[in-house]
Enzyme design. Sequence first.
Site, PDB file in Angstrom:
ATOM      1  N   TRP A  10       0.823  -1.223   0.000  1.00 45.12           N
ATOM      2  CA  TRP A  10       0.000   0.000   0.000  1.00 45.12           C
ATOM      3  C   TRP A  10       0.852   1.266   0.000  1.00 45.12           C
ATOM      4  CZ3 TRP A  10      -4.316  -1.245   4.195  1.00 45.12           C
ATOM      5  CH2 TRP A  10      -5.089  -2.328   3.724  1.00 45.12           C
ATOM      6  N   LYS A  11       2.142   1.120   0.206  1.00 46.31           N
ATOM      7  CA  LYS A  11       3.046   2.285   0.260  1.00 46.31           C
ATOM      8  C   LYS A  11       2.518   3.315   1.261  1.00 46.31           C
ATOM      9  CE  LYS A  11       4.578   1.165  -4.358  1.00 46.31           C
ATOM     10  NZ  LYS A  11       5.135   1.583  -5.615  1.00 46.31           N
ATOM     11  N   HIS A  95      13.062  -2.062  -1.255  1.00 43.77           N
ATOM     12  CA  HIS A  95      12.217  -1.526  -2.330  1.00 43.77           C
ATOM     13  C   HIS A  95      12.947  -0.360  -3.007  1.00 43.77           C
ATOM     14  CE1 HIS A  95       8.916   0.339  -4.453  1.00 43.77           C
ATOM     15  NE2 HIS A  95       8.285  -0.819  -4.351  1.00 43.77           N
ATOM     16  N   GLU A 180      11.476  -6.555  -9.258  1.00 47.78           N
ATOM     17  CA  GLU A 180      10.694  -5.364  -9.609  1.00 47.78           C
ATOM     18  C   GLU A 180      11.563  -4.431 -10.459  1.00 47.78           C
ATOM     19  OE1 GLU A 180       7.171  -4.500  -6.947  1.00 47.78           O
ATOM     20  OE2 GLU A 180       8.873  -3.550  -5.982  1.00 47.78           O
ATOM     21  N   GLY A 250      -0.145  -0.006  -6.792  1.00 46.30           N
ATOM     22  CA  GLY A 250      -1.330   0.809  -7.072  1.00 46.30           C
ATOM     23  C   GLY A 250      -2.644   0.036  -7.090  1.00 46.30           C
TER      24      GLY A 250
END
Length: 269
Positions: A10-11, A95, A180, A250
């Site tokens: 969800w950042k 990340h 990623e 997102g």
Amino acid sequence: MYRSLVIANWKMNTNLADAVFLTNAVKNKVGNFDIDVVLCPPSVWLVPMNEILDLAPKNIYLGAQNIWFVAEGAVTGEISAFMLKGIASYVILGHSERRNYFKETNELINDKVKIALKNGLTPIVCVGEAKKFEEKMSEKNKGRGRPNAGDVKADVIFELQETIKGLSVEQIEKIVIAYEPVWAISSSGEGPATGAYASQVIEKMREFLAETYNKSVSERVRILYGGSVDEDNVKEYIYQPEIDGVLVGGASLNAKRFIGICKEASGKE
Ligand code: PGA
């Protein structure tokens, strides 16, 4: 082969009401799916979410988005693996946003991976190249989505090697790796990597794990793809034999879209 793992990052999004809504939606809809799901909210929502999920089906877990590399002490603003015991089971580490905004190095990430493991948390170790390999490709391979092995080694394999340095066979089998590509993350606007592209890079990662550990370890470590995954393209990754699941940013903020992703992922077999 594992069943698919779907991770929601969800950042720095959601308020308490959003977090409660999303958690209940996932709890009610995804509990009987044949996948494992990890929700990684901002750390302030972990405790209320843990309470909501207390009686939830056993395929839904919580993860933090970061920890510091020591258990406790004078480190203003940080949380530790030690504090997360009994609240979260996973933690996202390395990340690209943390590497970028907070200048996290491979060495620091490696220390965080070790303290996470020591405290019983499963690290989700993120690695990925900043620039599409295609741009560096030989003329022959241009447009075929075939990353060059040397470039993969210099970027992705290097990050992997440095962030997992010193882990035993027993430890490496516990971690989750998220491939990623930085350019594919939705905020960078270039769009997702193709399933074939991601699969080829992940194949190289498994070759590296086979050389460093052994073949069976390389097959067992869970490696996910992340970068602009949504309910329409998730199939492209889930059906690749090299890819064990997806890390979603997102699209995980919308209950309908995230449940759609989980549904596709659970229809794998
Ligand atoms: P995205 O984010 O799905 O919005 O691209 C993925 C991530 O950064 O973890």
